[in-house]
Motif scaffolding. Structure first.
Motif, PDB file in Angstrom:
ATOM      1  N   GLU A   1       0.855  -1.160   0.000  1.00 35.20           N
ATOM      2  CA  GLU A   1       0.000   0.000   0.000  1.00 35.20           C
ATOM      3  C   GLU A   1       0.903   1.226   0.000  1.00 35.20           C
ATOM      4  OE1 GLU A   1      -2.874  -0.973  -0.420  1.00 35.20           O
ATOM      5  OE2 GLU A   1      -4.339   0.037   0.805  1.00 35.20           O
TER       6      GLU A   1
ATOM      7  N   LEU B   1      -2.126   3.777  -4.850  1.00 38.62           N
ATOM      8  CA  LEU B   1      -3.426   4.433  -4.712  1.00 38.62           C
ATOM      9  C   LEU B   1      -3.707   5.370  -5.895  1.00 38.62           C
ATOM     10  CD1 LEU B   1      -3.549   5.127  -0.875  1.00 38.62           C
ATOM     11  CD2 LEU B   1      -4.482   3.202  -2.153  1.00 38.62           C
TER      12      LEU B   1
ATOM     13  N   ARG C   1      -4.857   3.274  -8.774  1.00 33.93           N
ATOM     14  CA  ARG C   1      -6.247   2.815  -8.604  1.00 33.93           C
ATOM     15  C   ARG C   1      -7.237   3.949  -8.842  1.00 33.93           C
ATOM     16  NH1 ARG C   1      -5.386  -0.869  -3.205  1.00 33.93           N
ATOM     17  NH2 ARG C   1      -3.923  -2.305  -4.185  1.00 33.93           N
ATOM     18  N   ASP C   2      -6.883   5.127  -8.348  1.00 36.48           N
ATOM     19  CA  ASP C   2      -7.735   6.297  -8.523  1.00 36.48           C
ATOM     20  C   ASP C   2      -7.948   6.555 -10.024  1.00 36.48           C
ATOM     21  OD1 ASP C   2      -9.153   8.574  -7.814  1.00 36.48           O
ATOM     22  OD2 ASP C   2      -7.379   9.846  -7.845  1.00 36.48           O
TER      23      ASP C   2
ATOM     24  N   ILE D   1     -10.177   3.955 -11.703  1.00 37.17           N
ATOM     25  CA  ILE D   1     -11.599   4.219 -11.413  1.00 37.17           C
ATOM     26  C   ILE D   1     -12.098   5.368 -12.282  1.00 37.17           C
ATOM     27  CG2 ILE D   1     -13.228   5.031  -9.647  1.00 37.17           C
ATOM     28  CD1 ILE D   1     -11.369   3.617  -7.571  1.00 37.17           C
TER      29      ILE D   1
ATOM     30  N   GLN E   1     -10.036 -11.377  -1.853  1.00 37.52           N
ATOM     31  CA  GLN E   1      -9.748 -10.032  -2.361  1.00 37.52           C
ATOM     32  C   GLN E   1     -10.758  -8.946  -1.999  1.00 37.52           C
ATOM     33  OE1 GLN E   1      -6.795  -9.164  -3.653  1.00 37.52           O
ATOM     34  NE2 GLN E   1      -6.285 -11.240  -3.053  1.00 37.52           N
ATOM     35  N   PHE E   2     -11.894  -9.356  -1.444  1.00 37.01           N
ATOM     36  CA  PHE E   2     -12.892  -8.356  -1.040  1.00 37.01           C
ATOM     37  C   PHE E   2     -13.434  -8.746   0.334  1.00 37.01           C
ATOM     38  CE2 PHE E   2     -12.701  -8.167  -5.621  1.00 37.01           C
ATOM     39  CZ  PHE E   2     -12.644  -6.799  -5.851  1.00 37.01           C
ATOM     40  N   PRO E   3     -13.892  -7.773   1.108  1.00 36.11           N
ATOM     41  CA  PRO E   3     -14.395  -8.116   2.436  1.00 36.11           C
ATOM     42  C   PRO E   3     -15.808  -8.685   2.357  1.00 36.11           C
ATOM     43  CG  PRO E   3     -14.481  -5.743   2.103  1.00 36.11           C
ATOM     44  CD  PRO E   3     -13.909  -6.321   0.854  1.00 36.11           C
TER      45      PRO E   3
ATOM     46  N   GLY F   1     -11.546  -4.378  -8.904  1.00 42.74           N
ATOM     47  CA  GLY F   1     -12.012  -3.492  -7.837  1.00 42.74           C
ATOM     48  C   GLY F   1     -12.377  -2.126  -8.392  1.00 42.74           C
ATOM     49  N   ALA F   2     -11.540  -1.604  -9.294  1.00 41.19           N
ATOM     50  CA  ALA F   2     -11.806  -0.300  -9.913  1.00 41.19           C
ATOM     51  C   ALA F   2     -13.113  -0.343 -10.705  1.00 41.19           C
ATOM     52  CB  ALA F   2     -10.641   0.100 -10.812  1.00 41.19           C
TER      53      ALA F   2
ATOM     54  N   PHE G   1     -15.691  -2.278 -10.123  1.00 45.02           N
ATOM     55  CA  PHE G   1     -16.800  -2.259  -9.163  1.00 45.02           C
ATOM     56  C   PHE G   1     -17.084  -0.832  -8.695  1.00 45.02           C
ATOM     57  CE2 PHE G   1     -15.857  -6.846  -7.536  1.00 45.02           C
ATOM     58  CZ  PHE G   1     -16.551  -7.362  -8.614  1.00 45.02           C
ATOM     59  N   VAL G   2     -16.020  -0.124  -8.320  1.00 41.38           N
ATOM     60  CA  VAL G   2     -16.208   1.239  -7.801  1.00 41.38           C
ATOM     61  C   VAL G   2     -16.815   2.129  -8.884  1.00 41.38           C
ATOM     62  CG1 VAL G   2     -15.085   3.259  -6.784  1.00 41.38           C
ATOM     63  CG2 VAL G   2     -14.306   0.966  -6.161  1.00 41.38           C
TER      64      VAL G   2
ATOM     65  N   LEU H   1      -5.488  -6.810  -4.137  1.00 44.57           N
ATOM     66  CA  LEU H   1      -6.036  -5.700  -3.363  1.00 44.57           C
ATOM     67  C   LEU H   1      -5.806  -5.909  -1.874  1.00 44.57           C
ATOM     68  CD1 LEU H   1      -9.545  -5.145  -4.987  1.00 44.57           C
ATOM     69  CD2 LEU H   1      -7.719  -3.460  -4.854  1.00 44.57           C
ATOM     70  N   SER H   2      -5.949  -7.154  -1.429  1.00 48.88           N
ATOM     71  CA  SER H   2      -5.947  -7.424   0.004  1.00 48.88           C
ATOM     72  C   SER H   2      -4.551  -7.680   0.536  1.00 48.88           C
ATOM     73  CB  SER H   2      -6.791  -8.659   0.305  1.00 48.88           C
ATOM     74  OG  SER H   2      -8.130  -8.385   0.057  1.00 48.88           O
ATOM     75  N   ASN H   3      -4.424  -7.494   1.828  1.00 46.98           N
ATOM     76  CA  ASN H   3      -3.213  -7.900   2.507  1.00 46.98           C
ATOM     77  C   ASN H   3      -3.062  -9.420   2.318  1.00 46.98           C
ATOM     78  OD1 ASN H   3      -1.776  -9.080   4.871  1.00 46.98           O
ATOM     79  ND2 ASN H   3      -1.493  -6.914   5.324  1.00 46.98           N
TER      80      ASN H   3
ATOM     81  N   TYR I   1     -12.380   0.116   0.375  1.00 49.02           N
ATOM     82  CA  TYR I   1     -11.490  -1.052   0.378  1.00 49.02           C
ATOM     83  C   TYR I   1     -10.443  -0.944  -0.727  1.00 49.02           C
ATOM     84  CZ  TYR I   1     -10.192  -5.924   1.160  1.00 49.02           C
ATOM     85  OH  TYR I   1      -9.507  -7.067   1.473  1.00 49.02           O
ATOM     86  N   VAL I   2     -10.901  -0.585  -1.933  1.00 47.04           N
ATOM     87  CA  VAL I   2      -9.992  -0.512  -3.081  1.00 47.04           C
ATOM     88  C   VAL I   2      -8.996   0.643  -2.914  1.00 47.04           C
ATOM     89  CG1 VAL I   2      -9.896  -0.040  -5.575  1.00 47.04           C
ATOM     90  CG2 VAL I   2     -11.613  -1.605  -4.668  1.00 47.04           C
ATOM     91  N   LEU I   3      -9.452   1.749  -2.323  1.00 47.52           N
ATOM     92  CA  LEU I   3      -8.578   2.925  -2.231  1.00 47.52           C
ATOM     93  C   LEU I   3      -7.780   2.970  -0.925  1.00 47.52           C
ATOM     94  CD1 LEU I   3     -10.874   5.459  -4.050  1.00 47.52           C
ATOM     95  CD2 LEU I   3      -8.641   4.663  -4.802  1.00 47.52           C
TER      96      LEU I   3
ATOM     97  N   ALA J   1      -8.212  -1.675   2.574  1.00 51.90           N
ATOM     98  CA  ALA J   1      -7.831  -3.074   2.794  1.00 51.90           C
ATOM     99  C   ALA J   1      -6.757  -3.181   3.869  1.00 51.90           C
ATOM    100  CB  ALA J   1      -7.350  -3.696   1.487  1.00 51.90           C
TER     101      ALA J   1
END
Lengths: 473, 86
Positions: free
Chosen positions: A3, A8, A11-12, A15, A240-242, A364-365, A367-368, A458-460, B15-17, B20
């Motif tokens: 991270e 970031l 990813r921004d 999106i 990868q997602f909560p 993830g992007a 989805f957002v 995306l995830s830890n 979560y994505v930004l 996480a």
């Protein structure tokens, strides 16, 4: 470095571009993005000035549109033109990565630097032992001339004060095979005759100067068309997602995919075939066999350890088998692999049944951009679930576990794990080819921790690994 | 001392930004205040849909909204709240 601001920012932008394309405003609005992010007299730039920040946003956007920065021939060509070209493009092409030369800070020219701990001593062993006479004294302290230094490190060893330190070039340091080096201007260049597409440099560069050429525009274009688009999800997706796997599947369908197929079904087949192959090879007196499912590893063997090739399993990757199955079921559909991996982009370009690859980050992007709340999606029923065995693959040691279970009783199975490719582990693999392998089955994962720690996650990785393991208990 | 509730938004945008990694927050809470801090993941808090709150990821500590949250930013606020130099 998982991270960080570079991640970031990417990813921004992913999106922003996806949203514009969904709203049919990509071409009309894309040239405004950089100015909106860094308006006149704003002080939000972490670079020298907003103009440089804007320029780098432009190049990042080019990479997300799927272009190589190296191919730029007209600096005045606006992003709207690139967007147009991206929307007209039929298929994706090599190379997979691109270096944003404007962002590359051309880090330290010499890896050794004298710190101000230097006492300017009488003995001066650094100067005496430097084979290139690169060290001289200035204001009572030693100084290394980067133009003469050859990075041998003798000065660091010689200094009794530990005043000389080693400063790495992060991308070069992370590359397991020496494929990224400086050109005559000090900017990094990737040598694709050596690159194994592991993606380590993309996440290690502190300036975010190395990017993947994204295919997100191509995928959204297909989602918006009337073609059927099928998502093949790598098994690492569960972490990868909560939200539960069933909700993630439902979210992918909501994004416009006609069906979601587990790549783990392909991994089930890989496990069975690889186990049979292992038995046969050992019965025929082979010393050992290595896995073949990690595309960065097999690329490394091809390009850097060819003597190991005969020990690599001839069984195909999970992507290969699942692509065949998907192609039989949906003849004219578009097949999109969604995973954590850079090297899979290369594998997909070479596989006639695969069309595109997205990373989890890009998913993830998506989805957002579409406003899909994964946690609030319905629990989709998974019509054709993979088995436990195939779902084990994305955590280091998982493939070994799968083969062991398929073998059943322990018939002399002696596994070894290479958890992550590095300069050191590539050397270790070379010794295995010469007969120093301590076991008869070698699992090799390019990413330390397995696919859950891939460059596109995306995830830890620790949290993701627990989720994968819970599903395969 | 009064209890501190930390709500981490686990909506997709947060979560994505960067959200996480905030889910690892518990590992960074100093031992001396662990007992009074309660951390919970929350479904989308809808803060991303209201522009006055700024950019995701969002974390709510008691009533205070922390925007573009990171683990150090949250720890900083906990310092202020507890009056301790943690």
């Amino acid at each position: 470095m998982y991270e960080n601001n570079a991640t970031l920012r990417r990813r921004d932008l992913l999106i922003k571009l996806s949203r514009l394309l969904f709203e049919d405003k990509l071409i009309s609005h894309i040239d405004r993005i950089a100015v909106q992010m860094f308006p006149k007299r704003s002080d939000s730039s972490t670079r020298c000035c907003i103009y440089k920040s804007r320029a780098i946003i432009k190049y990042r956007t080019m990479a997300i549109l799927g272009f190589s920065i190296e191919d730029e021939y007209d600096e005045l060509m606006p992003l709207s033109k690139y967007a147009q070209m991206a929307l007209e493009r039929e298929k994706v092409e090599f190379p997979i990565l691109t270096v944003i030369d404007e962002a590359c800070s051309s880090c330290v020219k010499a890896n050794y630097v004298v710190t101000n701990v230097c006492r300017g001593c009488f003995a001066r062993p650094c100067m005496m032992n430097c084979p290139k006479k690169a060290i001289s004294m200035h204001d009572g302290q030693a100084k290394i001339d980067p133009a003469k230094c050859v990075n041998c490190g003798l000065c660091m060893k010689a200094c009794p004060y530990h005043a000389v330190i080693y400063v790495p070039v992060p991308c070069e340091e992370s590359c397991p095979v020496g494929a990224i080096t400086k050109d005559e201007l000090g900017l990094e260049k990737i040598d694709y005759s050596k690159c194994i597409y592991c993606g380590k440099c993309t996440r290690e560069c502190p300036f975010g100067a190395i990017m993947e050429k994204s295919q997100i525009i191509d995928v959204i274009k297909q989602l918006k068309s009337n073609k059927k688009v099928i998502a093949i999800v790598a098994p690492a997706v569960v972490g990868q997602f909560p939200a539960e796997f069933e909700k993630i599947v439902s979210a992918i369908k909501q994004a416009g995919f006609a069906d979601v197929v587990e790549a783990a079904i392909g991994a089930d087949i890989t496990a069975v075939k690889e186990t049979a192959e292992f038995k046969e090879r050992i019965a025929h007196g082979s010393e050992f066999m290595t896995t073949s499912c990690c595309p960065a590893y097999t690329e490394a063997v091809k390009k850097h350890v060819p003597e190991l090739e005969k020990f690599v399993s001839a069984t195909h990757t999970p992507m290969h088998y699942i692509a065949e199955i998907v192609r039989k079921k949906y003849r004219d559909a578009i097949a999109v692999f969604i995973g954590p991996c850079v090297a899979k982009r290369k594998e997909a370009i070479e596989n006639p049944y695969m069309d595109y690859v997205l990373t989890f980050e890009e998913l993830g992007a998506l989805f957002v951009a579409k406003g899909i709340e994964v946690g609030q999606c319905d629990q989709a029923s998974i019509e054709n679930p993979a088995q436990r065995i195939g779902r084990m693959f994305p955590v280091s040691g998982g493939v070994t576990c799968a083969i062991k279970e398929t073998l059943g009783t322990d018939n002399g199975f002696n596994p070894v794990l290479i958890d992550g490719l590095s300069k050191q582990s590539v050397k270790t693999l070379k010794t295995y080819a010469k007969g120093a392998c301590p076991g008869n089955f070698v699992e090799v994962m390019s990413c330390e921790g397995g696919c859950v720690a891939g460059p596109g996650v995306l995830s830890n990785p620790k949290i993701a690994a627990v989720k994968v393991k819970n599903l395969t208990k | 001392m009064k209890k501190i509730t930390i709500k981490i938004c686990t909506g997709t945008a947060c979560y994505v930004l960067g959200g996480a990694n905030i889910l690892m927050l518990e590992d960074y809470i100093p031992g001396e205040i662990k007992d009074i801090v309660g951390i919970e993941g929350s479904a989308c808090l809808e803060l991303c849909k209201q522009s006055q709150y700024g950019k995701p990821p969002f974390v709510v500590v008691n009533e205070k909204v922390i925007t573009e949250a990171t683990v150090p930013k949250i720890l900083d606020y906990l310092n202020k709240l507890t009056g301790k130099d943690l």
